[in-house]
Design an enzyme around this catalytic site. Structure first.
Site, PDB file in Angstrom:
ATOM      1  N   HIS A   1       1.205  -1.017  -0.317  1.00  0.00           N
ATOM      2  CA  HIS A   1      -0.396   0.168  -0.179  1.00  0.00           C
ATOM      3  C   HIS A   1       0.936   1.112   0.099  1.00  0.00           C
ATOM      4  O   HIS A   1       1.992   1.183   0.113  1.00  0.00           O
ATOM      5  CB  HIS A   1      -1.212  -0.107   1.450  1.00  0.00           C
ATOM      6  CG  HIS A   1      -1.310   1.380   1.572  1.00  0.00           C
ATOM      7  ND1 HIS A   1      -1.472   1.925   2.009  1.00  0.00           N
ATOM      8  CD2 HIS A   1      -3.197   0.953   0.907  1.00  0.00           C
ATOM      9  CE1 HIS A   1      -2.650   3.236   1.989  1.00  0.00           C
ATOM     10  NE2 HIS A   1      -3.261   2.806   1.248  1.00  0.00           N
ATOM     11  N   PRO A   2       0.152   2.723  -0.094  1.00  0.00           N
ATOM     12  CA  PRO A   2       1.681   3.397  -0.043  1.00  0.00           C
ATOM     13  C   PRO A   2       1.514   3.916   0.473  1.00  0.00           C
ATOM     14  O   PRO A   2       2.733   4.702   0.560  1.00  0.00           O
ATOM     15  CB  PRO A   2       0.561   4.547  -0.984  1.00  0.00           C
ATOM     16  CG  PRO A   2      -0.642   3.989  -1.975  1.00  0.00           C
ATOM     17  CD  PRO A   2      -0.899   2.128  -0.998  1.00  0.00           C
ATOM     18  N   ARG A   3       1.435   3.390   2.216  1.00  0.00           N
ATOM     19  CA  ARG A   3       1.689   4.180   3.132  1.00  0.00           C
ATOM     20  C   ARG A   3       2.865   2.923   3.673  1.00  0.00           C
ATOM     21  O   ARG A   3       3.355   3.343   4.274  1.00  0.00           O
ATOM     22  CB  ARG A   3      -0.118   3.730   3.987  1.00  0.00           C
ATOM     23  CG  ARG A   3       0.835   4.336   5.586  1.00  0.00           C
ATOM     24  CD  ARG A   3       0.755   5.449   5.825  1.00  0.00           C
ATOM     25  NE  ARG A   3       1.034   5.907   7.517  1.00  0.00           N
ATOM     26  CZ  ARG A   3       2.253   5.343   7.941  1.00  0.00           C
ATOM     27  NH1 ARG A   3       3.405   5.578   7.481  1.00  0.00           N
ATOM     28  NH2 ARG A   3       2.214   5.693   9.144  1.00  0.00           N
ATOM     29  N   LYS A   4       3.102   2.579   2.902  1.00  0.00           N
ATOM     30  CA  LYS A   4       4.036   1.382   3.160  1.00  0.00           C
ATOM     31  C   LYS A   4       5.127   1.398   2.569  1.00  0.00           C
ATOM     32  O   LYS A   4       5.324   2.218   1.561  1.00  0.00           O
ATOM     33  CB  LYS A   4       4.262  -0.375   3.092  1.00  0.00           C
ATOM     34  CG  LYS A   4       3.042  -0.796   3.053  1.00  0.00           C
ATOM     35  CD  LYS A   4       2.251  -0.119   4.558  1.00  0.00           C
ATOM     36  CE  LYS A   4       0.240  -0.934   5.373  1.00  0.00           C
ATOM     37  NZ  LYS A   4       0.477  -0.513   6.856  1.00  0.00           N
ATOM     38  N   VAL A   5       6.812   1.356   2.815  1.00  0.00           N
ATOM     39  CA  VAL A   5       8.311   1.654   2.583  1.00  0.00           C
ATOM     40  C   VAL A   5       7.576   1.250   0.555  1.00  0.00           C
ATOM     41  O   VAL A   5       8.687   2.173  -0.197  1.00  0.00           O
ATOM     42  CB  VAL A   5       9.073   1.071   3.017  1.00  0.00           C
ATOM     43  CG1 VAL A   5      10.502   1.094   2.255  1.00  0.00           C
ATOM     44  CG2 VAL A   5       9.456   1.870   4.744  1.00  0.00           C
TER      45      VAL A   5
END
Ligand SMILES: *Cc1c(COP(=O)(O)O)cnc(C)c1O
Length: 379
Positions: A171-175
């Protein structure tokens, strides 16, 4: 993301194969090599990865799975999807990860597995947890949604040293990101085969195999599966992102180090340091407003926002969410609750300039003084 990912996506669309085909196979191979695991199985997100990993680990309706309430809600939702019961144990406030000392006391004859989270990418105590699981005959599954690029005792998270099933999120919230996406690493060929069945409708022969066959083959559906496929378009982005991962993690670590050196020792603020045996990818930079309440934390965040700096509350306490209270009633995990109420995520992204980090630190110092109880302001 940049021109490389755009070119890889265009190339994939032109190739004529756009879902779970050669690009997904290539991404899985590259990801397994990167984490030092034997197999990687791509899925549509980490929630799906957790769901089918728990199923593959043998979690059945009525079983209990030990987990921390201090996580994103998807962690324990995946246990509910299996018809099993999440049995929460509190965190160690110094690490924000499950306290291994509390796990043994939560084991009952119905316990099937422990789901261990590497919260915000900070590796949890895998040695202690895998020791307990081995001794008690429990499966250990890792929620490594945030932990790609982190290492534990010199080895990458995902290498399956401590557990046979490690789940990642893109997900874009991850690295690293593929828009949405997930991956499971396993060193067990049987588990890999089971996961591949579960992610695609329980189908015995997949599209790629049928396409490559010189003879007519028909598939069968021996088990109830799901549609948890990743697309080749997403896998193409993943290949580009994997190539950048070292650089992304380096930059995140440098930003976190700059935050650390500006905020360490500031009255009223707690920081989270890297465990001595781990390398932390710093998926999130958290600070703790010591002694604050959820209300004073919110007014601190509002003051930052007034200065043009967006922040977010820390990690949630799953047991307090209405859908859990409705099912399980009021439960109390004081360390998780106070960490949820007192922690704030500061801005952290690869392109963040040093001057911006310094400005955020300056504002944090000014406004934290108002958010945390001070002896100077006695009644
Ligand atoms: C993000 C996250 C998930 C869910 O990942 P998705 O890919 O969005 O399904 C699960 N667990 C943790 C700890 C997370 O941070």
């Amino acid at each position: 993301m940049g021109d490389e990912e755009i070119a890889l996506v265009a190339e994939t669309i032109r190739s004529g194969w756009i879902t779970q085909g050669p690009r997904v196979a290539e991404f899985e191979k590259a990801f397994a090599a990167r984490t030092g695991s034997a197999h990687a199985v791509a899925v549509c997100n980490c929630t799906a990865a957790l769901h089918i990993s728990l199923l593959a680990a043998g979690v059945r309706p009525g079983d209990e799975v030990i987990v921390t309430p201090h996580s994103f809600i998807a962690t324990s939702n995946a246990i509910l999807y299996c018809g099993a019961l999440p049995v929460f144990v509190d965190i160690d406030p110094a690490t924000l990860n499950m306290s291994p000392g509390l796990v043994s006391g939560a084991i009952t004859p119905k316990t099937r597995a422990v789901l261990a989270v590497h919260q915000v990418g900070r590796p949890c105590d895998l040695a202690a947890l895998s020791g307990i699981c081995r001794e008690e005959g429990l499966a250990l599954v890792e929620d490594a949604a945030c932990a790609i690029g982190s290492t534990y005792k010199g080895k990458p998270i995902g290498d399956n040293t401590h557990s046979p099933l490690v789940c990642f999120s893109f997900h874009p919230r991850k690295v690293m990101s593929t828009g949405d996406g997930g991956m499971i690493t396993t060193n067990d060929e049987g588990l890999a085969a089971k996961l591949r069945l579960l992610r695609q409708h329980g189908m015995s022969v997949n599209d790629l195999q049928r396409h490559a066959s010189k003879t007519v083959v028909s598939e069968a559906y021996p088990i109830l599966g799901f549609n948890y496929r990743l697309t080749d378009v997403q896998a193409a982005i993943g290949l580009g992102q994997l190539g950048r991962l070292d650089g992304i993690v380096e930059r995140r670590r440098a930003i976190a180090a700059r935050y650390d050196s500006a905020l360490v020792g500031v009255p009223g603020i707690g920081i989270f340091t890297e465990p001595p045996d781990s390398r932390w990818n710093h998926q999130t930079y958290l600070i703790r407003l010591l002694g604050s309440t959820a209300a004073t934390r919110d007014s601190f965040m509002q003051r930052l926002l007034g200065e043009g700096v967006a922040s977010r509350r820390g990690i949630m306490s799953i047991h307090r969410e209405p859908c859990y209270v409705e099912r399980f009633g009021i439960q109390s995990f004081p360390e998780s609750e106070s960490a949820s109420d007192q922690c704030v995520c500061l801005p952290l992204y690869s392109q963040m300039a040093d001057a911006d980090i310094d400005r955020v630190c300056q504002l944090v110092r000014i406004h934290a003084a108002a958010a945390t109880p001070s002896p100077r302001k006695s009644p």
